[in-house]
Design a protein around this motif. Structure first.
Motif: not given
Length: 132
Positions: A8-19, A23-27, A72-74
């Motif tokens: 879950t933490v890893t997925a949140e990390f990768f998702g932080a850069f998704d715009n 949508k606004t990235a949540d870096v 996005a990165e995954w």
């Protein structure tokens, strides 16, 4: 289960850069995911060691100023080893987006070190290598 929490933490990390999709990235969430004093290392092409703030600032600008869109990165593969309250994850990832009007794709390898804190699993360090 520790592995589920680390996933879950890893997925949140990768998702932080998704715009993607406007949508606004949540870096800024990186501040919550990485322990204070965490170390971030880019191994190349120019070797750079970052603090959390030094890592966030340029990415926040890049993702918010319109230069990097639909990004996005995954994670594509991973191996995680857990020993008590420490864990290490080694994996590959892909990324894509539009930078300065030009579509791009890439990928590489990341290693992430985790520690169990009173607030749950957090990242203590990570490093990455982008494939040329």
């Amino acid at each position: 289960m520790p592995k589920d929490e680390i996933d879950t933490v890893t997925a949140e990390f990768f998702g932080a850069f998704d715009n993607r999709g406007g949508k606004t990235a949540d870096v800024e969430r990186i501040r919550r995911l990485v322990v204070p004093g965490g170390v971030i290392v880019n191994t190349g092409p120019e070797f750079t060691v970052y603090t959390v703030d030094e890592f966030i600032e340029p990415r926040l600008r890049l993702l918010a100023d319109g230069r990097l869109l639909e990004f996005a990165e995954w994670e594509t593969s991973e191996r995680t080893e857990i020993a008590g309250y420490i864990a290490s994850r080694f994996g590959t990832y892909r990324k894509s987006g539009i930078l300065d009007g030009e579509p791009f794709e890439g990928g590489g390898t990341k290693t992430i070190q985790f520690v169990r804190t009173p607030d749950g699993w957090r990242i203590s360090a990570f490093a990455w290598y982008d494939q040329p």
